[in-house]
Design an enzyme around this catalytic site. Sequence first.
Site, PDB file in Angstrom:
ATOM      1  N   ARG A  52      -5.397  25.941   2.795  1.00 33.97           N
ATOM      2  CA  ARG A  52      -6.640  25.808   2.043  1.00 33.97           C
ATOM      3  C   ARG A  52      -7.571  24.739   2.597  1.00 33.97           C
ATOM      4  O   ARG A  52      -8.773  24.972   2.769  1.00 33.97           O
ATOM      5  CB  ARG A  52      -6.341  25.451   0.575  1.00 33.97           C
ATOM      6  CG  ARG A  52      -5.954  26.613  -0.284  1.00 33.97           C
ATOM      7  CD  ARG A  52      -4.984  26.169  -1.370  1.00 33.97           C
ATOM      8  NE  ARG A  52      -3.708  25.887  -0.758  1.00 33.97           N
ATOM      9  CZ  ARG A  52      -2.767  26.802  -0.547  1.00 33.97           C
ATOM     10  NH1 ARG A  52      -2.943  28.012  -0.987  1.00 33.97           N
ATOM     11  NH2 ARG A  52      -1.626  26.503   0.066  1.00 33.97           N
ATOM     12  N   THR A  53      -7.028  23.563   2.833  1.00 34.38           N
ATOM     13  CA  THR A  53      -7.911  22.447   3.184  1.00 34.38           C
ATOM     14  C   THR A  53      -8.618  22.707   4.510  1.00 34.38           C
ATOM     15  O   THR A  53      -9.836  22.587   4.621  1.00 34.38           O
ATOM     16  CB  THR A  53      -7.110  21.128   3.232  1.00 34.38           C
ATOM     17  OG1 THR A  53      -6.376  21.008   2.012  1.00 34.38           O
ATOM     18  CG2 THR A  53      -8.031  19.934   3.384  1.00 34.38           C
ATOM     19  N   LYS A  82       1.675  13.193  24.489  1.00 30.21           N
ATOM     20  CA  LYS A  82       1.799  12.429  25.739  1.00 30.21           C
ATOM     21  C   LYS A  82       1.774  10.919  25.474  1.00 30.21           C
ATOM     22  O   LYS A  82       1.677  10.118  26.385  1.00 30.21           O
ATOM     23  CB  LYS A  82       0.650  12.780  26.683  1.00 30.21           C
ATOM     24  CG  LYS A  82       0.542  14.244  27.035  1.00 30.21           C
ATOM     25  CD  LYS A  82      -0.628  14.435  28.000  1.00 30.21           C
ATOM     26  CE  LYS A  82      -0.998  15.887  28.149  1.00 30.21           C
ATOM     27  NZ  LYS A  82      -2.270  16.046  28.877  1.00 30.21           N
ATOM     28  N   ARG A 103      -6.079  15.393   8.962  1.00 36.94           N
ATOM     29  CA  ARG A 103      -4.853  15.380   8.142  1.00 36.94           C
ATOM     30  C   ARG A 103      -3.747  14.805   9.019  1.00 36.94           C
ATOM     31  O   ARG A 103      -3.620  15.180  10.183  1.00 36.94           O
ATOM     32  CB  ARG A 103      -4.492  16.794   7.691  1.00 36.94           C
ATOM     33  CG  ARG A 103      -3.109  16.871   7.069  1.00 36.94           C
ATOM     34  CD  ARG A 103      -2.845  18.160   6.375  1.00 36.94           C
ATOM     35  NE  ARG A 103      -3.571  18.239   5.111  1.00 36.94           N
ATOM     36  CZ  ARG A 103      -3.383  19.192   4.211  1.00 36.94           C
ATOM     37  NH1 ARG A 103      -2.505  20.159   4.428  1.00 36.94           N
ATOM     38  NH2 ARG A 103      -4.074  19.193   3.091  1.00 36.94           N
ATOM     39  N   HIS A 131      -5.226  12.322  -0.937  1.00 37.77           N
ATOM     40  CA  HIS A 131      -5.860  13.576  -0.518  1.00 37.77           C
ATOM     41  C   HIS A 131      -7.150  13.671  -1.360  1.00 37.77           C
ATOM     42  O   HIS A 131      -7.224  14.444  -2.303  1.00 37.77           O
ATOM     43  CB  HIS A 131      -4.898  14.727  -0.811  1.00 37.77           C
ATOM     44  CG  HIS A 131      -5.295  16.048  -0.248  1.00 37.77           C
ATOM     45  ND1 HIS A 131      -6.535  16.314   0.298  1.00 37.77           N
ATOM     46  CD2 HIS A 131      -4.588  17.207  -0.140  1.00 37.77           C
ATOM     47  CE1 HIS A 131      -6.571  17.572   0.698  1.00 37.77           C
ATOM     48  NE2 HIS A 131      -5.398  18.134   0.448  1.00 37.77           N
TER      49      HIS A 131
HETATM   50  C1  NCD Z   1      -1.342  19.699  -0.784  1.00 42.91           C
HETATM   51  C2  NCD Z   1      -1.176  18.679   0.321  1.00 42.91           C
HETATM   52  O1  NCD Z   1      -1.292  19.013   1.503  1.00 42.91           O
HETATM   53  O2  NCD Z   1      -0.955  17.538  -0.040  1.00 42.91           O
HETATM   54  N1  NCD Z   1      -1.879  20.912  -0.348  1.00 42.91           N
HETATM   55  C3  NCD Z   1      -3.234  21.097  -0.425  1.00 42.91           C
HETATM   56  O3  NCD Z   1      -3.979  20.550   0.345  1.00 42.91           O
HETATM   57  N2  NCD Z   1      -3.703  21.893  -1.392  1.00 42.91           N
HETATM   58  C4  NCD Z   1      -0.181  19.871  -1.665  1.00 42.91           C
HETATM   59  C5  NCD Z   1       1.175  20.066  -1.069  1.00 42.91           C
HETATM   60  O4  NCD Z   1       1.362  20.218   0.133  1.00 42.91           O
HETATM   61  O5  NCD Z   1       2.108  20.102  -1.872  1.00 42.91           O
END
Ligand code: NCD
Length: 305
Positions: A52-53, A82, A103, A131
């Site tokens: 999703r993100t 590397k 991320r 997040h």
């Molecule tokens: C979450 C995350 O990556 O922290 N996912 C998301 O972005 N909707 C939740 C998760 O991984 O449990």
Amino acid sequence: MVQSLRHCIESQQFDREQLKGIFRLADKMRQTPSRKMRSRILAAIFYEPSTRTRLSFETAALRLGGHVVGTENAGVFSSAIKGETLEDSIKVISSYCDIIIIRHNEDDAAERAAQVSSVPVVSAGCGKGQHPTQALLDIYTIEKRRGSIDGLHIALVGDLLNGRTAHSLAYLLGKFDDIRITFVAPPTLQIPPGIREYLTRHNVQYEEIESLQNVIGTVDAVYTTRVQRERMNSPSGPAFARLEAQYRIDAEMASRMKDGAFIMHPLPRNSELTTDVDSLPQAAYFEQAANGLYVRMALLHTIFS
Ligand code: NCD
């Protein structure tokens, strides 16, 4: 008019005016996307998996007239393999693009990236930390369902120790009035002390309990989360299964909620949330995922304004 914004690193950085501005922009983006990113380039640098993100950020940039570059699995597909430091990678990437969405598996990665980047940096979830853009779409979804956030009683359920979405949501709720949070988890997976202290300072009423049954009938919303298996030192299958079973939300649990109450989940889900809930009016989690696109469009628009 939304106040200016450069980086997006943690939920605490937002104030209510900014949130209101982003949410009203998100409403507009649904009808008429702006072209704020015309000829601008978003770099999505993901060291951890994402559905999703990453895809909603990339779609948001494209819908705003921008372009997208990036890498999934950046720990392996970038020069990190590397031995390049995050700082060196970010210095270079920021000389190619107009914004970096990152991320990472380390809690402070977005902050470190922002310190060396010549362009805005947005955290797309870092380690067990935060997040923040998930919290923005969570709060936006609550506002859409309820009309307002003030006065909300919400249960945050599951792996509250390792779940960064629960952390960011708790921090963001601290911006609102008359909030009550019930943290539902086994003692070993409860919300970290730093977040509890923050909530106390921000006059949020909270309690920590172990049983979801005790609170399911009284809350306005349940925010349930996945056990973060990959963030635990000694993974054990049966222990996870027990934990998921202890906090499982199914149609029968949903039927015990009060009128108008709803169920949220950042997704992906495992067995803690069963598919028989999906067609019920309480299910808000696919709404959250869909809202994520408009909220991220609004955030990008704000950063480029
Ligand atoms: C979450 C995350 O990556 O922290 N996912 C998301 O972005 N909707 C939740 C998760 O991984 O449990």
